[in-house]
Design an enzyme around this catalytic site. Structure first.
Site, short mmCIF file in Angstrom:
data_model
loop_
_atom_site.label_atom_id
_atom_site.label_comp_id
_atom_site.label_asym_id
_atom_site.label_seq_id
_atom_site.Cartn_x
_atom_site.Cartn_y
_atom_site.Cartn_z
N TYR A 191 -64.16 -49.96 5.61
CA TYR A 191 -62.79 -50.39 5.28
C TYR A 191 -62.66 -51.91 5.19
CZ TYR A 191 -61.56 -45.57 6.67
OH TYR A 191 -61.50 -44.21 6.81
N ASP A 229 -57.68 -45.94 13.77
CA ASP A 229 -58.87 -45.45 13.06
C ASP A 229 -59.30 -46.45 12.01
OD1 ASP A 229 -60.56 -42.87 12.35
OD2 ASP A 229 -59.89 -43.75 10.45
N HIS A 282 -69.87 -41.62 9.06
CA HIS A 282 -68.76 -41.48 8.09
C HIS A 282 -68.97 -40.31 7.11
CE1 HIS A 282 -65.54 -44.25 6.12
NE2 HIS A 282 -65.25 -42.99 5.93
N LYS A 302 -66.58 -46.26 12.16
CA LYS A 302 -67.54 -45.34 11.54
C LYS A 302 -68.69 -46.12 10.91
CE LYS A 302 -63.43 -42.77 10.13
NZ LYS A 302 -62.46 -43.78 9.68
N1 NAP Z 1 -63.36 -40.13 7.24
C1 NAP Z 1 -63.03 -40.28 5.98
O1 NAP Z 1 -63.83 -40.10 5.05
C2 NAP Z 1 -61.61 -40.65 5.66
C3 NAP Z 1 -61.15 -40.53 4.32
C4 NAP Z 1 -59.81 -40.86 4.07
C5 NAP Z 1 -58.99 -41.29 5.09
N2 NAP Z 1 -59.49 -41.44 6.37
C6 NAP Z 1 -58.63 -41.95 7.47
O2 NAP Z 1 -57.42 -41.21 7.50
C7 NAP Z 1 -56.31 -42.11 7.37
C8 NAP Z 1 -55.14 -41.42 6.68
O3 NAP Z 1 -55.48 -40.98 5.39
P1 NAP Z 1 -55.04 -41.74 4.06
O4 NAP Z 1 -54.83 -43.18 4.31
O5 NAP Z 1 -56.04 -41.34 3.03
O6 NAP Z 1 -53.69 -41.06 3.63
P2 NAP Z 1 -52.32 -40.54 4.29
O7 NAP Z 1 -52.15 -41.08 5.65
O8 NAP Z 1 -52.29 -39.07 4.06
O9 NAP Z 1 -51.26 -41.13 3.29
C9 NAP Z 1 -50.98 -42.47 3.16
C10 NAP Z 1 -49.92 -42.56 2.06
O10 NAP Z 1 -48.74 -41.87 2.49
C11 NAP Z 1 -47.63 -42.76 2.49
N3 NAP Z 1 -46.80 -42.44 3.65
C12 NAP Z 1 -47.01 -42.79 4.95
N4 NAP Z 1 -46.05 -42.30 5.74
C13 NAP Z 1 -45.19 -41.63 4.94
C14 NAP Z 1 -43.98 -40.92 5.18
N5 NAP Z 1 -43.48 -40.80 6.42
N6 NAP Z 1 -43.36 -40.34 4.14
C15 NAP Z 1 -43.88 -40.44 2.89
N7 NAP Z 1 -45.03 -41.11 2.59
C16 NAP Z 1 -45.67 -41.70 3.62
C17 NAP Z 1 -48.23 -44.13 2.56
O11 NAP Z 1 -47.38 -45.08 1.95
P3 NAP Z 1 -47.09 -46.57 2.52
O12 NAP Z 1 -48.36 -47.07 3.14
O13 NAP Z 1 -46.70 -47.30 1.29
O14 NAP Z 1 -45.98 -46.43 3.51
C18 NAP Z 1 -49.52 -43.98 1.79
O15 NAP Z 1 -49.26 -44.06 0.38
C19 NAP Z 1 -56.91 -43.28 6.60
O16 NAP Z 1 -56.10 -44.41 6.61
C20 NAP Z 1 -58.23 -43.42 7.31
O17 NAP Z 1 -58.06 -44.07 8.56
C21 NAP Z 1 -60.77 -41.10 6.67
#
Ligand code: NAP
Length: 252
Positions: free
Chosen positions: A50, A45, A106, A75
């Site tokens: 980004y 994704d 987005h 997006k």
């Molecule tokens: N459409 C939108 O508006 C939108 C908005 C936000 C996000 N997104 C998408 O959704 C994806 C995921 O959301 P996100 O990046 O916001 O947050 P997330 O995946 O909920 O969390 C990422 C955080 O969790 C940590 N983490 C990862 N695996 C873990 C585990 N097994 N145990 C404990 N901590 C862990 C990571 O640390 P480390 O990296 O240090 O390991 C990082 O700090 C994004 O990357 C993006 O592709 C879309």
């Protein structure tokens, strides 16, 4: 539908679990995507916003995995309304691919949503995206569109669980894709810890498995190789219906 994929309206199938790449840029984006692909992820994704499409494209090419085996989402930002075709063409150039699997608006634009959506659908019809959807849309914003999107990517975790939102998407034939599964969760919550202990897994794995049990797409992000691997390892256990219900309760 196999346990680990979902078929979207129109027939395109996508893996339920993908790799999130927000806030990964440059070398980190490349390395993390390479690690994810070697761990077995086949769904990535990204987004124009980004600023990492070029690194992700390079990681995909360097992985040696055939393009058609990897499901790529990108997006378009709301402020690119009116420049839809040039935006997807720039994404395809940066990614180094002929098409994306899923192209999302987005965020809903403040004005001109129906026209923007028509252009997004036209890009699909021109073969630049296999299918199209939206992100951060409410049910009423979805209802403004003359053709329903196949999917809506929204913030979603056990702590966001809302049966009304889930039902509203189901009624419209829109698959729910959740983002920020960990950031929006309390990974130390005793309910998650208890279920995790019962299965010998981590609370993070319980959260991802809970998405899978609901048929919700989920895209965890990590730069940490061990977490990248562990986050994909959610098919060797299953939650009972009672556990799913208890976890749903965290959202109320
Ligand atoms: N459409 C939108 O508006 C939108 C908005 C936000 C996000 N997104 C998408 O959704 C994806 C995921 O959301 P996100 O990046 O916001 O947050 P997330 O995946 O909920 O969390 C990422 C955080 O969790 C940590 N983490 C990862 N695996 C873990 C585990 N097994 N145990 C404990 N901590 C862990 C990571 O640390 P480390 O990296 O240090 O390991 C990082 O700090 C994004 O990357 C993006 O592709 C879309």
């Amino acid at each position: 539908m196999s346990e680990n994929s979902v078929t979207l309206r129109g027939g395109v199938t996508m893996p339920l679990l993908g790799f999130g790449t927000w806030q990964l840029t440059g070398r980190k984006a490349y390395d993390a995507t390479r690690a994810a692909l070697s761990a077995g992820y086949r769904h990535i994704d990204t987004a124009t916003m980004y600023g990492n499409e070029a690194e992700i494209g390079r990681a995909i090419r360097d992985s040696g995995i055939p393009r058609e085996d990897i499901f790529v989402t990108t997006k378009i930002q709301a402020d690119r309304s009116g420049r839809e075709r040039e935006t997807i063409q720039a994404s395809l150039r940066a990614l180094g691919v002929d098409y994306v699997d899923l192209w999302l608006i987005h965020w809903p634009p403040r004005r001109g949503l129906p026209a923007m959506w028509r252009e997004v659908v036209a890009a699909r019809d021109a073969g630049l995206a296999r299918t199209v959807g939206v992100s951060n849309f409410s049910p009423s914003q979805i209802d403004e569109l003359d053709e329903a999107p196949v999917l809506n990517q929204i913030p979603w975790s056990p702590f966001d669980y809302d049966a009304t939102v889930k039902a509203a998407m189901e009624e419209r034939g829109v698959v729910l894709e959740g983002y920020s599964p960990f950031k929006r969760s309390d990974l130390r919550h005793p309910v998650l810890a208890g279920v995790a202990d019962a299965h010998g897994v981590t609370p993070a794995q319980v959260i991802l498995r809970w998405h899978i049990e609901h048929g919700t797409v989920v895209i965890p992000k990590s730069v940490t190789p061990e977490r990248i691997t562990a986050n994909l390892d959610v098919y060797s256990f299953a939650l009972t219906p009672a556990e799913v219900t208890i976890i749903d309760g965290l959202g109320t």
